[in-house]
Design a protein around this motif. Sequence first.
Motif, PDB file in Angstrom:
ATOM      1  N   GLY A 399      10.753  66.776  29.841  1.00 39.37           N
ATOM      2  CA  GLY A 399       9.837  65.888  30.550  1.00 39.37           C
ATOM      3  C   GLY A 399       8.588  65.601  29.747  1.00 39.37           C
ATOM      4  O   GLY A 399       8.137  64.446  29.667  1.00 39.37           O
ATOM      5  N   LEU A 400       8.015  66.632  29.133  1.00 37.76           N
ATOM      6  CA  LEU A 400       6.809  66.457  28.327  1.00 37.76           C
ATOM      7  C   LEU A 400       7.085  65.558  27.126  1.00 37.76           C
ATOM      8  O   LEU A 400       6.283  64.664  26.802  1.00 37.76           O
ATOM      9  CB  LEU A 400       6.292  67.821  27.860  1.00 37.76           C
ATOM     10  CG  LEU A 400       5.006  67.800  27.022  1.00 37.76           C
ATOM     11  CD1 LEU A 400       3.865  67.193  27.816  1.00 37.76           C
ATOM     12  CD2 LEU A 400       4.653  69.220  26.563  1.00 37.76           C
ATOM     13  N   ALA A 401       8.214  65.765  26.455  1.00 32.16           N
ATOM     14  CA  ALA A 401       8.563  64.941  25.301  1.00 32.16           C
ATOM     15  C   ALA A 401       8.721  63.471  25.693  1.00 32.16           C
ATOM     16  O   ALA A 401       8.292  62.565  24.966  1.00 32.16           O
ATOM     17  CB  ALA A 401       9.848  65.453  24.658  1.00 32.16           C
ATOM     18  N   MET A 402       9.323  63.227  26.865  1.00 26.98           N
ATOM     19  CA  MET A 402       9.523  61.846  27.316  1.00 26.98           C
ATOM     20  C   MET A 402       8.199  61.161  27.644  1.00 26.98           C
ATOM     21  O   MET A 402       8.076  59.943  27.522  1.00 26.98           O
ATOM     22  CB  MET A 402      10.455  61.822  28.531  1.00 26.98           C
ATOM     23  CG  MET A 402      11.907  62.116  28.184  1.00 26.98           C
ATOM     24  SD  MET A 402      13.005  62.031  29.613  1.00 26.98           S
ATOM     25  CE  MET A 402      14.619  62.047  28.807  1.00 26.98           C
ATOM     26  N   VAL A 403       7.210  61.937  28.077  1.00 30.18           N
ATOM     27  CA  VAL A 403       5.884  61.370  28.323  1.00 30.18           C
ATOM     28  C   VAL A 403       5.169  61.086  27.011  1.00 30.18           C
ATOM     29  O   VAL A 403       4.653  59.985  26.777  1.00 30.18           O
ATOM     30  CB  VAL A 403       5.034  62.324  29.193  1.00 30.18           C
ATOM     31  CG1 VAL A 403       3.594  61.823  29.282  1.00 30.18           C
ATOM     32  CG2 VAL A 403       5.628  62.456  30.578  1.00 30.18           C
ATOM     33  N   LEU A 404       5.158  62.079  26.124  1.00 34.76           N
ATOM     34  CA  LEU A 404       4.384  61.964  24.892  1.00 34.76           C
ATOM     35  C   LEU A 404       4.910  60.882  23.955  1.00 34.76           C
ATOM     36  O   LEU A 404       4.136  60.241  23.250  1.00 34.76           O
ATOM     37  CB  LEU A 404       4.356  63.311  24.163  1.00 34.76           C
ATOM     38  CG  LEU A 404       3.588  64.434  24.880  1.00 34.76           C
ATOM     39  CD1 LEU A 404       3.651  65.716  24.052  1.00 34.76           C
ATOM     40  CD2 LEU A 404       2.141  64.025  25.120  1.00 34.76           C
ATOM     41  N   MET A 405       6.222  60.648  23.955  1.00 31.46           N
ATOM     42  CA  MET A 405       6.736  59.654  22.994  1.00 31.46           C
ATOM     43  C   MET A 405       6.373  58.222  23.396  1.00 31.46           C
ATOM     44  O   MET A 405       6.573  57.299  22.621  1.00 31.46           O
ATOM     45  CB  MET A 405       8.242  59.804  22.802  1.00 31.46           C
ATOM     46  CG  MET A 405       9.110  59.472  23.972  1.00 31.46           C
ATOM     47  SD  MET A 405      10.840  59.822  23.540  1.00 31.46           S
ATOM     48  CE  MET A 405      11.640  59.400  25.097  1.00 31.46           C
ATOM     49  N   LYS A 406       5.818  58.032  24.600  1.00 33.06           N
ATOM     50  CA  LYS A 406       5.279  56.726  24.960  1.00 33.06           C
ATOM     51  C   LYS A 406       3.767  56.669  24.833  1.00 33.06           C
ATOM     52  O   LYS A 406       3.201  55.587  24.650  1.00 33.06           O
ATOM     53  CB  LYS A 406       5.659  56.369  26.402  1.00 33.06           C
ATOM     54  CG  LYS A 406       7.125  56.063  26.604  1.00 33.06           C
ATOM     55  CD  LYS A 406       7.634  54.957  25.692  1.00 33.06           C
ATOM     56  CE  LYS A 406       6.949  53.644  25.902  1.00 33.06           C
ATOM     57  NZ  LYS A 406       7.426  52.606  24.958  1.00 33.06           N
ATOM     58  N   LEU A 407       3.097  57.816  24.910  1.00 36.63           N
ATOM     59  CA  LEU A 407       1.638  57.829  24.902  1.00 36.63           C
ATOM     60  C   LEU A 407       1.030  58.030  23.518  1.00 36.63           C
ATOM     61  O   LEU A 407      -0.059  57.530  23.235  1.00 36.63           O
ATOM     62  CB  LEU A 407       1.116  58.916  25.850  1.00 36.63           C
ATOM     63  CG  LEU A 407       1.542  58.809  27.327  1.00 36.63           C
ATOM     64  CD1 LEU A 407       0.829  59.879  28.151  1.00 36.63           C
ATOM     65  CD2 LEU A 407       1.257  57.432  27.888  1.00 36.63           C
ATOM     66  N   LEU A 408       1.718  58.789  22.647  1.00 36.72           N
ATOM     67  CA  LEU A 408       1.160  59.080  21.326  1.00 36.72           C
ATOM     68  C   LEU A 408       1.231  57.833  20.434  1.00 36.72           C
ATOM     69  O   LEU A 408       2.306  57.247  20.271  1.00 36.72           O
ATOM     70  CB  LEU A 408       1.912  60.239  20.673  1.00 36.72           C
ATOM     71  CG  LEU A 408       1.784  61.595  21.392  1.00 36.72           C
ATOM     72  CD1 LEU A 408       2.614  62.657  20.699  1.00 36.72           C
ATOM     73  CD2 LEU A 408       0.317  62.027  21.471  1.00 36.72           C
ATOM     74  N   PRO A 409       0.130  57.422  19.851  1.00 39.77           N
ATOM     75  CA  PRO A 409       0.085  56.150  19.110  1.00 39.77           C
ATOM     76  C   PRO A 409       0.890  56.135  17.816  1.00 39.77           C
ATOM     77  O   PRO A 409       1.193  55.062  17.301  1.00 39.77           O
ATOM     78  CB  PRO A 409      -1.415  55.972  18.829  1.00 39.77           C
ATOM     79  CG  PRO A 409      -1.989  57.348  18.889  1.00 39.77           C
ATOM     80  CD  PRO A 409      -1.192  58.079  19.922  1.00 39.77           C
ATOM     81  N   PHE A 410       1.230  57.302  17.269  1.00 42.82           N
ATOM     82  CA  PHE A 410       1.973  57.313  16.007  1.00 42.82           C
ATOM     83  C   PHE A 410       3.490  57.289  16.221  1.00 42.82           C
ATOM     84  O   PHE A 410       4.249  57.242  15.248  1.00 42.82           O
ATOM     85  CB  PHE A 410       1.579  58.539  15.160  1.00 42.82           C
ATOM     86  CG  PHE A 410       1.777  59.860  15.851  1.00 42.82           C
ATOM     87  CD1 PHE A 410       3.026  60.468  15.903  1.00 42.82           C
ATOM     88  CD2 PHE A 410       0.707  60.491  16.451  1.00 42.82           C
ATOM     89  CE1 PHE A 410       3.208  61.684  16.532  1.00 42.82           C
ATOM     90  CE2 PHE A 410       0.876  61.724  17.100  1.00 42.82           C
ATOM     91  CZ  PHE A 410       2.130  62.311  17.137  1.00 42.82           C
ATOM     92  N   VAL A 411       3.935  57.322  17.467  1.00 37.80           N
ATOM     93  CA  VAL A 411       5.367  57.275  17.750  1.00 37.80           C
ATOM     94  C   VAL A 411       5.800  55.820  17.880  1.00 37.80           C
ATOM     95  O   VAL A 411       5.164  55.049  18.608  1.00 37.80           O
ATOM     96  CB  VAL A 411       5.707  58.035  19.045  1.00 37.80           C
ATOM     97  CG1 VAL A 411       7.203  57.937  19.346  1.00 37.80           C
ATOM     98  CG2 VAL A 411       5.283  59.489  18.922  1.00 37.80           C
ATOM     99  N   PRO A 412       6.846  55.386  17.178  1.00 33.58           N
ATOM    100  CA  PRO A 412       7.302  53.997  17.304  1.00 33.58           C
ATOM    101  C   PRO A 412       7.609  53.641  18.754  1.00 33.58           C
ATOM    102  O   PRO A 412       8.208  54.417  19.483  1.00 33.58           O
ATOM    103  CB  PRO A 412       8.580  53.968  16.449  1.00 33.58           C
ATOM    104  CG  PRO A 412       8.425  55.095  15.484  1.00 33.58           C
ATOM    105  CD  PRO A 412       7.664  56.155  16.221  1.00 33.58           C
TER     106      PRO A 412
END
Length: 462
Positions: A399-412
Motif C-alpha cells: 500500500g505504501l509503495a502504491m502511494v509513493l510511486m504517484k507522489l514522489l516527483p522522481f518516479v516516472p
Amino acid sequence: MTQLARQLRIADYFSLGWGTMVGVGWLVVMDDWLMRGGPLGGILGFAIGGILLLPIGYVYGKLVMAMPDAAGEVAYTAKVFPRPVSFYTGWMMMLAYFIVCPWEAVAVGRIAAYIFPALDSIELYGVAGKPVYLPHLAIGLTLTALLTVVNYRGVRLSATFQNWTTFGTLTLFVVFVAIGVARGSPANFPPLFTHTSFVSIVLVLQIVPYFMTGFESVTKAAEEANPQFRAQGFSRAIFAAIIVGAVFYSVVIAAVGFVSPWRSLTGEPFMTAVAFEHAVGSRWIVSIILSAALLSLFKVFNGNFVAASRLLFAMARRGLVHTRLASVHPQNQTPAAAVVSVGVATALCMFLGSAILVPISEVGSVASATGWFAVCAAYLSMKPRVADRLIALLGVLVGLAMVLMKLLPFVPGHFSIWEWLVLGLWIILGTLVGRARGRQLATGGNANTTVDSRKTDHERNS
C-alpha cells in the motif's frame, strides 16, 4: 431504530466486489494503458498488481469477519488509531468509491455517442479543452437518476441488477475475445513495451489501485448479509474478485495487442472496439463489445454507488459527518439520505465532462492505496498471530509503495499539478467537514442520538 435489510448472499458479494472493480476502462482508456506500458507491460502490470493485492485482500477478509461493520476502513482503523486517522482513512476511501460514479456517468455519454455520432452535438462549454455536449449530460444524468432510485428502493433490487450486469458482462467478454483472437496474430504484439520493461510495468502499476479498487467494497455491505450467510464467504468473495479482476484486465490487454497492430490505433477513440473491428472486418463485433461495455458500466456505477453510500452512512452513524446522513428508510431499509446525497453529488460532478477521466484514475489510485495501507497497518497493530502479522506487513509495504510511486516527483508518471489540485481540494474539504463535526460535538450536538450501538458491539467482540 430501523436497521439495514439483511438479504445478500455470496454471489451478491462477488458481484459487488468484482462489479465495483471492473468498469469500462478497458474500452475508454485502453490507449492510455498501452501507451504507458505496451501489451506486455500492461499484462504484467495488472497481473503483478493483482498478486500484490492478495495480502491486502486477506487482511480485509480477516477484519470483516471480526467486524461486519459498514464503516469498513473507518471501523478497523478506529480500533487502534486516534479518531482523525479513522476519519481521513474513511474520507480517502469515500473519494475512491465516489469518484468512479461521475467517471462512469461521463463515460456512458461517450459510448452512446460512438454508437450514435449525432449525440456529439449542442456543445455547451469546454473544460480543459474538452467539449461538454448536452446529449452526453442528459444521458449521464438519466443513468444517475435511475441508479439513485434503484438503490433508494432496496438492496435486493440493487443486488439483482448487479448480478445480471456482472454475469452478462463476463459472458459477452468471453464471446468477443474468443471471436477476435481467432483472427489475430502474434506479429501484432511488438513493441511489447513502450519504455524500458521496468518503467513500462511501473507506469501501469500506478493505475492498478484505481482500476482494481472494489474488492474491499464487500465490507461496506457486510451488515446486509443474509442471516444464514457464513462469515468465511466474505473472504471468498474478496479473493474471487481480485483474481477474476486481474485475469480480466490481463486478458483484454493481451487480446487487443493480439488482434490488430495496436501502435497504429492508439489515437482512436475506443481503441478496444476499433482493434477488434479491424481484426474481424465487420461492425457487428463492435456491437458485442459495446453491449459488454454498457453492462459493465452499469454494474461498476451501481457497485461504487452502493459502496460510497454505505460508507457515507456509516461515517454519519459514527458522527464523523452530518448525522442526518445516517437515516434509514423505514420501509425500504436503505440508507436513504446517503443514497440521495451520492446521487446529487455525482450529477453535479458530471458537468466537468470528459476532461476528468484520466486525472480521476490517477487520484483514485492514491486514495485507494491510502485506505489499503491504513487498514493493513491497523491489523498489524492489533498483533494477530505471527503468520498474519507477516501478511499484514506485506500489505503495509504494498500500500505504501502504491502511494509513493504517484507522489514522489522522481518516479516516472508521478502526479501532475491537476492531480495534486484534486487531491488537495478533497483533503481541504475533509478538514472543513471534520472541524464542523468537531465543533458540533463539542457544543453538545445530536451525534449521539443517531450513532448505532451495534458499532461498539462489533468492536468489543472483535
